[in-house]
Scaffold this motif. Structure first.
Motif, mmCIF file in Angstrom:
data_model
loop_
_atom_site.group_PDB
_atom_site.id
_atom_site.type_symbol
_atom_site.label_atom_id
_atom_site.label_comp_id
_atom_site.label_asym_id
_atom_site.label_seq_id
_atom_site.Cartn_x
_atom_site.Cartn_y
_atom_site.Cartn_z
ATOM 1 N N ALA A 1 17.934 47.834 37.790
ATOM 2 C CA ALA A 1 17.889 47.380 36.791
ATOM 3 C C ALA A 1 19.333 47.234 36.539
ATOM 4 O O ALA A 1 18.901 46.826 35.632
ATOM 5 N N ASP A 2 20.316 47.489 37.400
ATOM 6 C CA ASP A 2 21.119 47.394 36.892
ATOM 7 C C ASP A 2 22.186 45.355 37.842
ATOM 8 O O ASP A 2 23.020 46.191 38.290
ATOM 9 N N VAL A 3 22.656 44.896 36.751
ATOM 10 C CA VAL A 3 23.622 43.399 37.427
ATOM 11 C C VAL A 3 24.089 43.934 38.023
ATOM 12 O O VAL A 3 25.066 43.888 38.578
ATOM 13 N N VAL A 4 25.443 45.318 37.062
ATOM 14 C CA VAL A 4 26.866 44.945 38.241
ATOM 15 C C VAL A 4 26.710 45.941 39.485
ATOM 16 O O VAL A 4 27.393 45.304 40.267
ATOM 17 N N GLU A 5 25.768 46.645 39.266
ATOM 18 C CA GLU A 5 25.181 47.245 40.397
ATOM 19 C C GLU A 5 24.705 46.840 41.443
ATOM 20 O O GLU A 5 25.613 46.339 42.896
ATOM 21 N N LEU B 1 33.620 40.095 36.306
ATOM 22 C CA LEU B 1 34.122 38.672 36.675
ATOM 23 C C LEU B 1 33.978 38.225 37.564
ATOM 24 O O LEU B 1 33.396 38.358 38.921
ATOM 25 N N GLN B 2 34.790 36.988 37.574
ATOM 26 C CA GLN B 2 34.885 36.102 38.606
ATOM 27 C C GLN B 2 36.098 35.084 38.954
ATOM 28 O O GLN B 2 37.190 35.521 38.624
ATOM 29 N N ALA B 3 35.909 35.151 40.371
ATOM 30 C CA ALA B 3 37.555 35.101 40.689
ATOM 31 C C ALA B 3 37.222 33.670 42.162
ATOM 32 O O ALA B 3 35.960 34.293 43.113
ATOM 33 N N PHE B 4 38.140 33.108 42.609
ATOM 34 C CA PHE B 4 38.761 33.184 43.639
ATOM 35 C C PHE B 4 38.021 34.421 44.496
ATOM 36 O O PHE B 4 39.342 34.970 44.621
ATOM 37 N N SER B 5 37.552 34.041 45.960
ATOM 38 C CA SER B 5 37.763 35.514 46.809
ATOM 39 C C SER B 5 37.277 35.573 48.292
ATOM 40 O O SER B 5 37.614 34.455 48.682
ATOM 41 N N LEU B 6 35.575 35.688 48.634
ATOM 42 C CA LEU B 6 35.507 35.198 49.980
ATOM 43 C C LEU B 6 35.536 33.880 50.233
ATOM 44 O O LEU B 6 35.183 33.041 50.010
ATOM 45 N N ALA C 1 35.988 30.730 48.131
ATOM 46 C CA ALA C 1 35.499 30.033 46.649
ATOM 47 C C ALA C 1 34.833 31.006 45.792
ATOM 48 O O ALA C 1 35.187 32.618 45.774
ATOM 49 N N PRO C 2 34.068 30.369 44.502
ATOM 50 C CA PRO C 2 33.816 31.804 43.440
ATOM 51 C C PRO C 2 33.053 33.053 43.641
ATOM 52 O O PRO C 2 31.869 32.027 43.845
ATOM 53 N N HIS C 3 33.536 33.755 42.780
ATOM 54 C CA HIS C 3 32.433 34.873 43.400
ATOM 55 C C HIS C 3 32.367 35.592 42.176
ATOM 56 O O HIS C 3 33.235 35.675 41.608
ATOM 57 N N VAL C 4 31.454 36.452 41.747
ATOM 58 C CA VAL C 4 30.854 37.068 40.309
ATOM 59 C C VAL C 4 30.778 38.651 40.890
ATOM 60 O O VAL C 4 30.681 38.808 42.109
ATOM 61 N N PHE C 5 31.624 39.492 40.593
ATOM 62 C CA PHE C 5 31.440 41.058 41.309
ATOM 63 C C PHE C 5 31.621 42.006 39.970
ATOM 64 O O PHE C 5 32.500 41.594 38.484
ATOM 65 N N PRO C 6 31.853 43.278 40.578
ATOM 66 C CA PRO C 6 32.175 43.896 39.169
ATOM 67 C C PRO C 6 32.985 44.737 38.528
ATOM 68 O O PRO C 6 34.022 44.360 39.858
ATOM 69 N N ALA C 7 33.958 44.461 37.549
ATOM 70 C CA ALA C 7 35.380 44.465 36.961
ATOM 71 C C ALA C 7 35.954 45.309 37.558
ATOM 72 O O ALA C 7 37.299 45.711 38.437
ATOM 73 N N ALA C 8 35.669 46.623 38.482
ATOM 74 C CA ALA C 8 35.831 48.036 39.136
ATOM 75 C C ALA C 8 35.968 47.317 40.323
ATOM 76 O O ALA C 8 36.825 48.090 41.184
ATOM 77 N N ARG D 1 44.063 43.138 31.214
ATOM 78 C CA ARG D 1 45.616 44.403 32.201
ATOM 79 C C ARG D 1 45.757 43.162 33.353
ATOM 80 O O ARG D 1 44.967 42.520 33.691
ATOM 81 N N GLU D 2 46.421 44.203 34.369
ATOM 82 C CA GLU D 2 46.188 44.158 35.551
ATOM 83 C C GLU D 2 45.207 43.952 36.444
ATOM 84 O O GLU D 2 44.884 44.927 35.825
ATOM 85 N N VAL D 3 45.018 43.629 37.637
ATOM 86 C CA VAL D 3 43.294 43.731 38.623
ATOM 87 C C VAL D 3 43.713 45.420 38.712
ATOM 88 O O VAL D 3 42.523 46.206 39.110
ATOM 89 N N GLY D 4 45.065 45.796 39.661
ATOM 90 C CA GLY D 4 45.327 47.486 39.411
ATOM 91 C C GLY D 4 45.838 47.373 41.382
ATOM 92 O O GLY D 4 46.513 46.609 41.761
ATOM 93 N N ARG D 5 44.767 48.128 42.152
ATOM 94 C CA ARG D 5 45.718 48.472 43.192
ATOM 95 C C ARG D 5 44.469 47.776 44.009
ATOM 96 O O ARG D 5 43.083 47.662 44.015
ATOM 97 N N PRO D 6 45.095 47.386 45.450
ATOM 98 C CA PRO D 6 44.327 47.133 46.591
ATOM 99 C C PRO D 6 43.290 48.048 46.764
ATOM 100 O O PRO D 6 43.863 49.363 47.910
ATOM 101 N N VAL D 7 42.288 47.327 47.457
ATOM 102 C CA VAL D 7 41.358 48.285 48.237
ATOM 103 C C VAL D 7 41.110 48.281 49.709
ATOM 104 O O VAL D 7 40.578 46.654 49.806
#
Length: 385
Positions: A29-33, A73-78, A81-88, A220-226
């Motif tokens: 039920a959760d698009v973000v998840e 959010l959307q940004a260049f990633s893998l 290419a542009p990817h969509v992912f949760p803000a967290a 805001r800034e992105v935060g810490r790398p994981v």
């Protein structure tokens, strides 16, 4: 410590495990998840919404989640290419993927290496120069990739270090007609600026995404790398796998991929192919996949590097994974049984299905209705071939 030393596998178990990891067994039920499972590519524009439509009850709010709510959010990633992912997850799929040092940068930018060598510029210098100029050029602005590449390329001309070849920088590019070589280099480098947390997608100009400074778009800034989390998610969606396939999937170097694999507790599922220990119990008893799903071209499930596990017939693999113009595929109870191609006619979406297996008509029709709705159209004619 995992209680599993080695797992017995079979194609059915691998398929069921991967589909569950992708959220393609039972709709959520959760698009973000759903977007946070294993990277949702959004190229061509709208592909992410179609991929999420196969995973959740209602994905029609995907664009609003990206552009208005910014829970996605959307940004260049893998693979740049542009990817969509949760803000967290920004620290996972951008900063967590950032190449470390010149060698890793060159691994991430293979297409740019000939141009960088021609200009006598290191990948590190190109990224640092572009990052500094980006903060000025993009301040308070939103630009398409084409416009930003052209303006950044021009801005860097007078900032090149003394050992660089300025004449080569301004020479005609062999990558694309109408570009100068420095412009092409900058276009290759832009995805790295996303991985550095500087560059984001926000809004569109026609069908072209607009690029913005991260802090000015998010506030805001992105935060810490994981570090390491992306590899763990990869194994949950594509395991059993190995470091070489992970490197190809992520667009990173093999040496880095091997280090990430070595840092985790893994369980061997077959010779040289691994599952994360945390997923071993689930891998041993995955749920059986059921139902029909329409997956778009470049769906995350189709990004596996061992395509023979999904489609054993070589001719059909060539039909599905083309150099361009890929069709979508249809899953029935976890098996790829057909390809699909759309044709828009006014407010109607017609589909052509090329069926190779057993595809029940009623569930297929219901999924086709959902697909058309996600594209903002009514379902028209379905042609079965």
């Amino acid at each position: 410590m995992s209680r599993w030393k080695r797992l017995n596998i079979g194609m059915a178990r691998v398929t069921a495990f991967r589909l569950a990891g992708h959220g393609l067994g039972v709709r959520g039920a959760d698009v973000v998840e759903a977007a946070g499972r294993c990277g949702v590519q959004n190229a061509p524009q709208g592909a992410a919404g179609l991929a999420l439509n196969a995973r959740v009850d209602d994905a029609t709010g995907t664009e609003a989640a990206i552009e208005r709510d910014r829970t996605l959010l959307q940004a260049f990633s893998l693979r740049a290419a542009p990817h969509v992912f949760p803000a967290a997850d920004a620290g996972v799929v951008t900063l967590g993927l950032l190449p470390d040092g010149e060698e890793e940068l060159r691994d991430y930018l293979p297409g740019a290496l000939q141009a960088l060598d021609k200009v006598r510029l290191s990948a590190t210098d190109a990224v640092e120069l572009a990052a500094a100029a980006l903060l000025e050029v993009l301040d308070g602005r939103a630009m398409t990739k084409n416009d930003l590449g052209r303006e950044l390329g021009g801005a860097l001309t007078d900032r090149l270090p003394g050992h660089a070849d300025r004449k080569a920088w301004r020479s005609a590019s062999w990558y694309a007609s109408g570009q100068f070589l420095g412009e092409s280099i900058v276009r290759f480098v832009l995805p790295v600026l996303s991985l550095k947390g500087l560059l984001w997608h926000g809004g569109r100009e026609g069908r072209s995404p607009l690029l913005r400074r991260t802090g000015q778009w998010l506030g805001r800034e992105v935060g810490r790398p994981v570090r390491g989390e992306l590899m763990r998610r990869y194994l949950r969606c594509y395991g059993p796998s190995n470091a070489e396939e992970y490197a190809e999937w992520g667009g990173i170097g093999r040496a880095r991929a091997r280090r990430e694999f070595a840092a985790e507790e893994l369980v061997e599922a077959e010779g040289g192919r691994w599952i994360h220990a945390a997923d071993a119990d689930f891998f041993a008893f995955p749920p059986r996949p059921e139902g029909v799903r329409f997956l778009p071209p470049h769906d995350p499930y189709l990004q596996t590097r061992d395509r023979g596990r999904l489609v054993s017939d070589r001719a059909w693999r060539r039909e599905i994974w083309r150099s361009s113009g890929n069709p979508g595929v249809v899953l029935s109870d976890g098996e790829i049984v057909a390809t699909w191609r759309p044709k828009s006619t006014g407010e109607r979406l017609d589909l052509t299905l090329r069926v190779r297996g057993t595809l029940p008509p009623r569930p297929a029709h219901a999924e086709a209705v959902r697909l058309a709705a996600q594209r903002g159209r009514a379902l028209g004619r379905i042609t079965w071939n």
